[in-house]
Design an enzyme around this catalytic site. Structure first.
Site, PDB file in Angstrom:
ATOM      1  N   LYS A   1      29.511 -15.849  85.437  1.00 35.99           N
ATOM      2  CA  LYS A   1      28.983 -15.412  84.172  1.00 35.99           C
ATOM      3  C   LYS A   1      29.967 -14.463  83.465  1.00 35.99           C
ATOM      4  O   LYS A   1      29.873 -14.242  82.263  1.00 35.99           O
ATOM      5  CB  LYS A   1      27.678 -14.636  84.407  1.00 35.99           C
ATOM      6  CG  LYS A   1      26.591 -15.412  85.105  1.00 35.99           C
ATOM      7  CD  LYS A   1      25.416 -14.475  85.417  1.00 35.99           C
ATOM      8  CE  LYS A   1      24.412 -15.149  86.315  1.00 35.99           C
ATOM      9  NZ  LYS A   1      23.378 -14.195  86.791  1.00 35.99           N
TER      10      LYS A   1
ATOM     11  N   ASP B   1      37.192 -13.653  83.628  1.00 36.44           N
ATOM     12  CA  ASP B   1      37.179 -12.257  83.216  1.00 36.44           C
ATOM     13  C   ASP B   1      38.325 -11.458  83.824  1.00 36.44           C
ATOM     14  O   ASP B   1      39.015 -10.719  83.141  1.00 36.44           O
ATOM     15  CB  ASP B   1      35.823 -11.602  83.571  1.00 36.44           C
ATOM     16  CG  ASP B   1      35.372 -11.880  85.009  1.00 36.44           C
ATOM     17  OD1 ASP B   1      36.131 -12.508  85.781  1.00 36.44           O
ATOM     18  OD2 ASP B   1      34.254 -11.455  85.357  1.00 36.44           O
TER      19      ASP B   1
ATOM     20  N   ASP C   1      41.628 -10.701  90.499  1.00 33.47           N
ATOM     21  CA  ASP C   1      41.641  -9.611  91.469  1.00 33.47           C
ATOM     22  C   ASP C   1      42.529 -10.044  92.637  1.00 33.47           C
ATOM     23  O   ASP C   1      43.746  -9.976  92.553  1.00 33.47           O
ATOM     24  CB  ASP C   1      40.180  -9.342  91.862  1.00 33.47           C
ATOM     25  CG  ASP C   1      39.997  -8.087  92.688  1.00 33.47           C
ATOM     26  OD1 ASP C   1      40.880  -7.228  92.651  1.00 33.47           O
ATOM     27  OD2 ASP C   1      38.970  -7.961  93.371  1.00 33.47           O
TER      28      ASP C   1
ATOM     29  N   LYS D   1      44.306  -7.228  88.014  1.00 33.78           N
ATOM     30  CA  LYS D   1      44.523  -6.094  88.941  1.00 33.78           C
ATOM     31  C   LYS D   1      45.615  -6.519  89.918  1.00 33.78           C
ATOM     32  O   LYS D   1      45.328  -6.960  91.024  1.00 33.78           O
ATOM     33  CB  LYS D   1      43.250  -5.868  89.775  1.00 33.78           C
ATOM     34  CG  LYS D   1      42.187  -5.002  89.161  1.00 33.78           C
ATOM     35  CD  LYS D   1      41.121  -4.717  90.237  1.00 33.78           C
ATOM     36  CE  LYS D   1      39.784  -4.438  89.638  1.00 33.78           C
ATOM     37  NZ  LYS D   1      38.711  -4.370  90.645  1.00 33.78           N
TER      38      LYS D   1
ATOM     39  N   PHE E   1      37.018  -0.228  89.869  1.00 31.98           N
ATOM     40  CA  PHE E   1      35.960  -1.205  89.595  1.00 31.98           C
ATOM     41  C   PHE E   1      35.508  -1.053  88.148  1.00 31.98           C
ATOM     42  O   PHE E   1      35.077   0.023  87.729  1.00 31.98           O
ATOM     43  CB  PHE E   1      34.783  -1.044  90.557  1.00 31.98           C
ATOM     44  CG  PHE E   1      33.922  -2.265  90.552  1.00 31.98           C
ATOM     45  CD1 PHE E   1      34.233  -3.365  91.343  1.00 31.98           C
ATOM     46  CD2 PHE E   1      32.814  -2.350  89.701  1.00 31.98           C
ATOM     47  CE1 PHE E   1      33.462  -4.519  91.299  1.00 31.98           C
ATOM     48  CE2 PHE E   1      32.046  -3.504  89.649  1.00 31.98           C
ATOM     49  CZ  PHE E   1      32.363  -4.582  90.459  1.00 31.98           C
ATOM     50  N   VAL E   2      35.638  -2.128  87.389  1.00 30.68           N
ATOM     51  CA  VAL E   2      35.317  -2.052  85.961  1.00 30.68           C
ATOM     52  C   VAL E   2      34.101  -2.914  85.602  1.00 30.68           C
ATOM     53  O   VAL E   2      33.819  -3.915  86.273  1.00 30.68           O
ATOM     54  CB  VAL E   2      36.534  -2.462  85.094  1.00 30.68           C
ATOM     55  CG1 VAL E   2      37.682  -1.496  85.290  1.00 30.68           C
ATOM     56  CG2 VAL E   2      36.984  -3.889  85.400  1.00 30.68           C
TER      57      VAL E   2
ATOM     58  N   ASP F   1      30.144  -7.313  85.594  1.00 30.76           N
ATOM     59  CA  ASP F   1      28.935  -6.656  86.114  1.00 30.76           C
ATOM     60  C   ASP F   1      29.180  -5.880  87.403  1.00 30.76           C
ATOM     61  O   ASP F   1      30.189  -6.060  88.087  1.00 30.76           O
ATOM     62  CB  ASP F   1      27.872  -7.712  86.426  1.00 30.76           C
ATOM     63  CG  ASP F   1      28.207  -8.486  87.702  1.00 30.76           C
ATOM     64  OD1 ASP F   1      29.342  -8.982  87.822  1.00 30.76           O
ATOM     65  OD2 ASP F   1      27.349  -8.558  88.601  1.00 30.76           O
TER      66      ASP F   1
ATOM     67  N   ARG G   1      26.690  -5.992  82.024  1.00 28.67           N
ATOM     68  CA  ARG G   1      27.408  -7.076  81.344  1.00 28.67           C
ATOM     69  C   ARG G   1      27.356  -6.931  79.829  1.00 28.67           C
ATOM     70  O   ARG G   1      28.252  -7.382  79.121  1.00 28.67           O
ATOM     71  CB  ARG G   1      26.797  -8.441  81.705  1.00 28.67           C
ATOM     72  CG  ARG G   1      27.043  -8.880  83.146  1.00 28.67           C
ATOM     73  CD  ARG G   1      26.740 -10.371  83.280  1.00 28.67           C
ATOM     74  NE  ARG G   1      26.534 -10.796  84.652  1.00 28.67           N
ATOM     75  CZ  ARG G   1      27.510 -11.120  85.498  1.00 28.67           C
ATOM     76  NH1 ARG G   1      28.760 -11.053  85.128  1.00 28.67           N
ATOM     77  NH2 ARG G   1      27.218 -11.517  86.733  1.00 28.67           N
TER      78      ARG G   1
HETATM   79  P1  IMP Z   1      39.146 -12.776  93.067  1.00 29.06           P
HETATM   80  O1  IMP Z   1      38.752 -14.105  93.621  1.00 29.06           O
HETATM   81  O2  IMP Z   1      39.331 -11.750  94.153  1.00 29.06           O
HETATM   82  O3  IMP Z   1      40.337 -12.817  92.141  1.00 29.06           O
HETATM   83  O4  IMP Z   1      37.897 -12.224  92.293  1.00 29.06           O
HETATM   84  C1  IMP Z   1      37.647 -12.463  91.003  1.00 29.06           C
HETATM   85  C2  IMP Z   1      36.187 -12.164  90.704  1.00 29.06           C
HETATM   86  O5  IMP Z   1      35.732 -10.954  91.329  1.00 29.06           O
HETATM   87  C3  IMP Z   1      36.040 -11.942  89.223  1.00 29.06           C
HETATM   88  O6  IMP Z   1      35.792 -13.153  88.539  1.00 29.06           O
HETATM   89  C4  IMP Z   1      34.879 -10.970  89.165  1.00 29.06           C
HETATM   90  O7  IMP Z   1      33.664 -11.675  89.136  1.00 29.06           O
HETATM   91  C5  IMP Z   1      34.951 -10.182  90.451  1.00 29.06           C
HETATM   92  N1  IMP Z   1      35.593  -8.868  90.225  1.00 29.06           N
HETATM   93  C6  IMP Z   1      36.785  -8.451  90.703  1.00 29.06           C
HETATM   94  N2  IMP Z   1      37.061  -7.194  90.318  1.00 29.06           N
HETATM   95  C7  IMP Z   1      36.017  -6.799  89.561  1.00 29.06           C
HETATM   96  C8  IMP Z   1      35.706  -5.573  88.854  1.00 29.06           C
HETATM   97  O8  IMP Z   1      36.460  -4.578  88.818  1.00 29.06           O
HETATM   98  N3  IMP Z   1      34.516  -5.563  88.182  1.00 29.06           N
HETATM   99  C9  IMP Z   1      33.646  -6.610  88.174  1.00 29.06           C
HETATM  100  N4  IMP Z   1      33.898  -7.774  88.812  1.00 29.06           N
HETATM  101  C10 IMP Z   1      35.078  -7.865  89.503  1.00 29.06           C
HETATM  102 MG    MG Z   2      33.453 -13.554  87.900  1.00 34.73          MG
END
Ligand code: IMP
Ligand code: MG
Length: 182
Positions: A42, A99, A102, A131, A152-153, A159, A165
């Site tokens: 979302k 969004d 990470d 990040k 954490f944002v 969210d 959100r």
């Molecule tokens: P990744 O698979 O570790 O790159 O995670 C990506 C997903 O983790 C994003 O699409 C977000 O839903 C969630 N996420 C990672 N960091 C944050 C944050 O700081 N705030 C909110 N959601 C986050």
């Molecule tokens: Mg996400």
């Protein structure tokens, strides 16, 4: 609700500027059309709607919801598809709009899925936030809003436990909010 934010990272004005810039870059690159933008639900719903309404080239849109689990530095985990796209992909250039990047696990798996399973012609990545300090998967971002520190944002679609959100800007969530519930 905004009392839970310790610092604003991206104001509404900065978001407006970044999304205009990204939309201009995409429009310039895809003059020839055949473009499909995929909103990863979302978290990217606000970012996605800002980007698509600022494009000056025709495009199709679709929506997908996934969750990644088992991601570690040694395993790329599994991609659980909660909602798949309905559009046909033959010959289309895809841009996955998310969004935040990470660890990179989700988008690494999604890109693989669109290239290998769905046979997309090309797959590019567009994220508002990055990040880089937490990256575990080698993944290229073609269209990026900005890099942020390891905090954490929330807001502008992002969210914490499905809250925040609807805040129109991106801010750092106070540590006490998530530390007290851990
Ligand atoms: P990744 O698979 O570790 O790159 O995670 C990506 C997903 O983790 C994003 O699409 C977000 O839903 C969630 N996420 C990672 N960091 C944050 C944050 O700081 N705030 C909110 N959601 C986050
Ligand atoms: Mg996400």
């Amino acid at each position: 609700m905004t009392g839970d934010i310790s610092k604003i990272l991206l104001s509404c004005e900065e978001i407006d500027r970044l999304t205009t810039e990204i939309a201009e870059n995409i429009s310039e690159k895809y003059q020839d059309g055949n473009l499909l933008l995929i909103c990863i639900l979302k978290g990217s719903f606000m970012f996605f709607s800002d980007i698509v309404r600022k494009l000056s080239v025709p495009c199709e849109i679709d929506f997908m919801q996934v969750s990644s689990y088992g991601c570690s530095s040694v395993s790329s985990g599994e991609l659980k598809i909660l909602k798949d796209i309905s559009a046909e992909l033959n010959g289309k250039n895809i841009i996955i709009v998310d969004d935040i990047l990470d660890t990179g696990c989700t988008l690494y798996n999604l890109k693989k899925y669109f290239l290998n399973v769905k046979k997309a012609k090309s797959v590019s990545i567009c994220t508002l936030l990055d990040k880089p300090s937490r990256r575990k998967f080698d993944i290229k971002i073609e269209y990026k809003g900005c890099e942020i520190p390891d905090e954490f944002v929330v807001g502008y679609g992002l969210d914490y436990n499905e809250r925040y959100r609807n805040i129109p800007f991106v801010g750092i969530l106070k540590r006490e909010i998530y530390e007290k519930s851990e």
